[in-house]
Design a protein around this motif. Structure first.
Motif, mmCIF file in Angstrom:
data_model
loop_
_atom_site.group_PDB
_atom_site.id
_atom_site.type_symbol
_atom_site.label_atom_id
_atom_site.label_comp_id
_atom_site.label_asym_id
_atom_site.label_seq_id
_atom_site.Cartn_x
_atom_site.Cartn_y
_atom_site.Cartn_z
ATOM 1 N N THR A 25 -24.618 -38.322 9.406
ATOM 2 C CA THR A 25 -26.398 -37.675 9.719
ATOM 3 C C THR A 25 -26.722 -37.850 11.079
ATOM 4 N N GLY A 26 -27.345 -36.869 11.650
ATOM 5 C CA GLY A 26 -27.792 -36.874 12.925
ATOM 6 C C GLY A 26 -26.924 -36.596 14.115
ATOM 7 N N PHE A 27 -25.749 -36.533 13.753
ATOM 8 C CA PHE A 27 -24.450 -36.216 14.802
ATOM 9 C C PHE A 27 -24.608 -34.646 15.098
ATOM 10 N N LYS A 38 -27.348 -30.046 14.159
ATOM 11 C CA LYS A 38 -27.135 -31.436 13.995
ATOM 12 C C LYS A 38 -27.224 -31.566 12.498
ATOM 13 N N ILE A 39 -26.321 -32.776 12.187
ATOM 14 C CA ILE A 39 -26.079 -32.715 10.720
ATOM 15 C C ILE A 39 -27.317 -33.235 9.951
ATOM 16 N N ASP A 54 -28.418 -28.315 10.197
ATOM 17 C CA ASP A 54 -29.399 -27.825 10.566
ATOM 18 C C ASP A 54 -29.420 -26.936 11.861
ATOM 19 N N THR A 55 -29.154 -25.578 11.724
ATOM 20 C CA THR A 55 -29.021 -24.853 12.993
ATOM 21 C C THR A 55 -30.072 -24.797 14.084
ATOM 22 N N GLU A 79 -21.235 -39.463 19.313
ATOM 23 C CA GLU A 79 -21.797 -38.830 17.866
ATOM 24 C C GLU A 79 -22.012 -37.433 17.721
ATOM 25 N N LYS A 80 -20.711 -36.677 17.846
ATOM 26 C CA LYS A 80 -20.399 -35.441 17.871
ATOM 27 C C LYS A 80 -19.341 -35.052 17.022
ATOM 28 N N VAL A 81 -19.498 -34.141 16.230
ATOM 29 C CA VAL A 81 -18.501 -33.721 15.175
ATOM 30 C C VAL A 81 -17.860 -32.082 15.819
#
Length: 123
Positions: A25-27, A38-39, A54-55, A79-81
């Motif tokens: 969450t938050g990545f 972001k997630i 959330d786009t 903190e990137k997916v």
């Protein structure tokens, strides 16, 4: 050559999500061709894991669910997916409502949608 089928609802070993057991969450989320958001929510449920992204302004504030199997890797320091789908493939995915979060029919539809974007076998 050995092949394996795409597993929609489990994280890939390359992502190291299940081995680390940390919340995503938050990545930030990066598609093949750029940033998508972001997630907002992430799960670690075996056989039914997903992230909700959330786009923001990219698709007018729409949230999208990505099956865990679309995540190729995670950069834990930044903190990137990274997902292996394009922005258009993600934008064209079945619309997500709050009621769909726990709806097995929605997950079936979503799994089929993303499954069709993959060659059913991966090297």
């Amino acid at each position: 050559m050995a092949t394996r089928t795409w597993d929609a609802w489990n994280y890939r070993e390359s992502a190291e999500v299940t081995t680390r057991g940390k919340d995503l969450t938050g990545f930030s989320v990066e598609a093949i061709d750029g940033h998508i958001g972001k997630i907002d929510r992430a799960t670690l449920d075996v056989g039914s894991s997903f992230v909700v992204v959330d786009t923001g302004p990219w698709i007018f504030g729409r949230k999208v669910m990505l099956p865990a199997g679309t995540i190729d890797r995670v950069d834990w320091n930044d903190e990137k997916v990274y997902v292996d789908r394009t922005k258009d493939q993600i934008k064209d995915s079945p619309e997500l409502t709050d009621a769909d979060l726990d709806n097995p029919e929605y997950r079936d539809r979503l799994g089929t949608y993303y499954g069709d974007t993959y060659d059913r076998t991966m090297p």
